[in-house]
Scaffold this active site. Structure first.
Site, PDB file in Angstrom:
ATOM      1  N   CYS A 157      24.911 -14.532  -8.351  1.00 33.18           N
ATOM      2  CA  CYS A 157      24.244 -15.707  -7.776  1.00 33.18           C
ATOM      3  C   CYS A 157      22.925 -15.993  -8.494  1.00 33.18           C
ATOM      4  O   CYS A 157      21.885 -15.425  -8.147  1.00 33.18           O
ATOM      5  CB  CYS A 157      24.003 -15.506  -6.282  1.00 33.18           C
ATOM      6  SG  CYS A 157      23.166 -16.901  -5.509  1.00 33.18           S
ATOM      7  N   CYS A 214      20.116 -17.463  -6.311  1.00 30.28           N
ATOM      8  CA  CYS A 214      19.361 -16.507  -5.495  1.00 30.28           C
ATOM      9  C   CYS A 214      18.449 -15.629  -6.351  1.00 30.28           C
ATOM     10  O   CYS A 214      17.334 -15.322  -5.954  1.00 30.28           O
ATOM     11  CB  CYS A 214      20.302 -15.575  -4.734  1.00 30.28           C
ATOM     12  SG  CYS A 214      21.637 -16.403  -3.895  1.00 30.28           S
ATOM     13  N   ASP A 215      18.943 -15.190  -7.497  1.00 33.23           N
ATOM     14  CA  ASP A 215      18.282 -14.083  -8.170  1.00 33.23           C
ATOM     15  C   ASP A 215      17.576 -14.411  -9.484  1.00 33.23           C
ATOM     16  O   ASP A 215      16.856 -13.574 -10.015  1.00 33.23           O
ATOM     17  CB  ASP A 215      19.314 -12.970  -8.425  1.00 33.23           C
ATOM     18  CG  ASP A 215      19.961 -12.524  -7.114  1.00 33.23           C
ATOM     19  OD1 ASP A 215      19.257 -12.569  -6.093  1.00 33.23           O
ATOM     20  OD2 ASP A 215      21.138 -12.180  -7.117  1.00 33.23           O
TER      21      ASP A 215
END
Ligand code: NDP
Length: 507
Positions: free
Chosen positions: A180, A183-184
């Site tokens: 992801c 997200c990261d």
């Protein structure tokens, strides 16, 4: 004349077996699709608690679009699953949703959810753990212990990102390996990273990463010109000088120093030459598998686990069971297509209910038995202008203490501090924003027995570095000041409660 009792008895037995199998909808006919409604006896629902006329499992664009159509006609409940909104919540820009030139994935699904809710759909923030389709009404068992009885079921459980299955992948999951970028990506500022895969997702991930990292290399196992991503997507890479593509290359192993990824072992798929590439992040974009393990041996699927449908309908192989979206679509896999198939599934479910005689009189008779959800749906993105706290429908949610610096945290990590949990989150991370309200709810339930802290990852770099947090949500557990466990996936209420109980029991 002698009466052939043996022959008569055998015939009666055979007829009984046939009736029982037909009645249960699990007959032994050659046709895979038992869509005949002879299998349904309305009387079986009388007296049953927790009835749901249309139960929708999964809350991506397929499930939510089904809810819009179903809820206008009949009581419908969406079981949201552990990832409300589905995979679109991990997408940034969506440019091919009709009517929207460009929209953020989470906002898109939130809009569909809001519309479904306005039209009367109810949302249960829980996951289905087991189903029993051998008798109608069909039974759905939830993770939180509910037993629901569905008159019709729409399966829209979507698909999950595939893993590579190579050494180092699980070991460094959340410590440099992730699926992801939304997200990261911010945790890889100034670093060199790779994206594995040659589809549209790989390109999306790379573009998302390019804003944060020093360089992104897309690793494609096929040759130049054979990349699976759409030409239009490939062209978009031209605007990103720090993205490069390497063809004919496969990743064999992920190496690290025990705490984080340091390099990967590569092999040239043409020459067989091996090499080592020093990098600190591996972003996987190698496709998806349908989420159908719940339904194995209950309905018909193909060899890869995609649910089989009856002709151009959304009917699965049992009467009253339908499927929509990525769980049945191995070809198109687009949000718009998923949405359309969800609409078809709802229309199919409504005509099924009509055909079995579930009319206004019947509804009047059983409406007291309906399962209803209290409160509003768990949101996919926080309501504009609201605090994170208000993003949850959970009335019993209790705030946890926010810490930002190492000094602040160390006050809670003393030899006599007992069990302490620290949840790393950020408001741009959809799975963090889903987990936080649940975490706060659990904190309220265990108040006085354990301490619950939260860290906003976007303003606590020192703590992120200290605990090597490269993927959020990340939950750390301490016992009397010592780090005893770390979890790199979003957890639901049952998982969190189990975890807290187990740590308290061992303390
Ligand atoms: P795809 O199935 O399209 O692509 C998967 C990619 O991963 C392929 O290039 C495949 O290689 C590669 N791959 C698979 N296994 C391995 C492995 N073990 N090692 C290395 N590479 C591997 O999946 P996506 O998630 O990219 O896309 C899914 C769907 O979502 C598609 O329909 C896509 O169009 C859509 N999508 C659309 C977007 C948009 O329009 N904005 C954004 C993202 C997705 P190979 O080709 O050799 O099999």
């Amino acid at each position: 004349m002698r009466i052939p009792w043996n022959a008569i008895a055998s015939a009666v037995l055979l007829a009984a077996v046939f009736v029982v199998f037909e009645y249960r909808g699990v007959g032994c006919s050659k046709n895979k699709f038992h869509t005949t409604h002879r299998a349904i006896a309305l009387k079986n629902m009388y007296g049953k608690p927790n009835l749901i006329p249309v139960a929708i499992i999964g809350s991506g664009p397929a499930g939510l679009s089904a809810a819009i159509y179903a809820a206008r006609d009949v009581h419908s409940v969406v079981i949201q699953g552990s990832k409300p909104g589905g995979l679109l919540t991990e997408t940034t820009e969506v440019e091919n949703w009709p009517g929207e030139r460009s929209i953020q994935g989470p906002l898109l699904v939130q809009g569909i959810q809001d519309q479904a809710e306005d039209l009367g759909a109810q949302f249960l923030f829980d996951s289905i753990e087991r189903v029993d389709f051998s008798r109608w009404p069909y039974t759905l068992y939830t993770k939180d212990g509910k037993e629901l009885h569905a008159l019709s079921v729409i399966i829209s459980t979507g698909a999950a990102p595939r893993k590579l299955g190579i050494p180092g992948e699980n070991e460094y999951w959340g410590m440099g390996v992730t699926a992801c970028a939304v997200c990261d990506a911010p945790f890889f500022k100034g670093e060199d990273v790779v994206v594995v895969g040659g589809g549209d997702s790989a390109i999306e991930e790379a573009m998302q990463l390019a804003k944060h990292v020093k360089s992104v290399t897309i690793l494609v196992r096929k040759g130049k010109g054979q990349m699976r991503a759409k030409a239009s997507m490939q062209e978009r890479l031209n605007g990103y000088p720090n993205i490069s593509v390497r063809y004919n290359v496969a990743i064999e192993k992920i190496n690290g120093d025990g705490m984080k990824v340091t390099s990967i072992d590569l092999i040239d798929t043409e020459t067989g030459n091996k090499s080592v590439l020093p990098i600190s992040g591996v972003f996987l974009a190698v496709g998806h598998d349908p989420n159908t393990s719940l339904f194995v041996n209950q309905i018909e699927m193909d060899e890869d686990g995609y649910i089989l449908l009856d002709g151009r309908s959304q009917r699965a192989s049992l009467p009253g069971v339908f499927a929509a979206g990525d769980v049945e679509d191995r070809v198109y896999r687009q949000a718009g297509v998923a949405s359309g198939s969800g609409i078809k599934a709802a229309l199919d479910a409504l005509s099924f209910l009509r055909e079995i005689g579930f009319d206004a009189n019947t509804i009047e008779r059983v409406k007291e038995q309906f399962f209803t959800v209290q409160g509003k749906a768990v949101r996919i993105v926080p309501a504009l202008g609201d605090e994170i706290q208000a993003a949850t429908s959970a009335p019993e949610a209790k705030p946890v203490i926010k810490v930002t610096t190492k000094d602040e945290l160390s006050a809670y990590l003393q030899p006599e501090s007992g069990i302490v949990f620290v949840d790393f989150f950020a408001d741009y991370c959809p799975s963090c924003m889903r987990m936080l309200p649940v975490y706060e709810m659990v904190a309220g339930e265990f108040s006085g027995r354990a301490t619950f802290l939260k860290v906003d990852a976007s303003e606590a770099q020192e703590l992120m570095d200290t605990y090597f947090v490269q993927k959020i949500p990340c939950l750390l557990a301490f016992n009397n000041g010592q780090l005893v466990a770390r979890y790199n996936e979003a957890m639901d209420k049952t998982e969190l409660t189990k975890l807290v109980n187990s740590l308290l029991a061992g303390a």
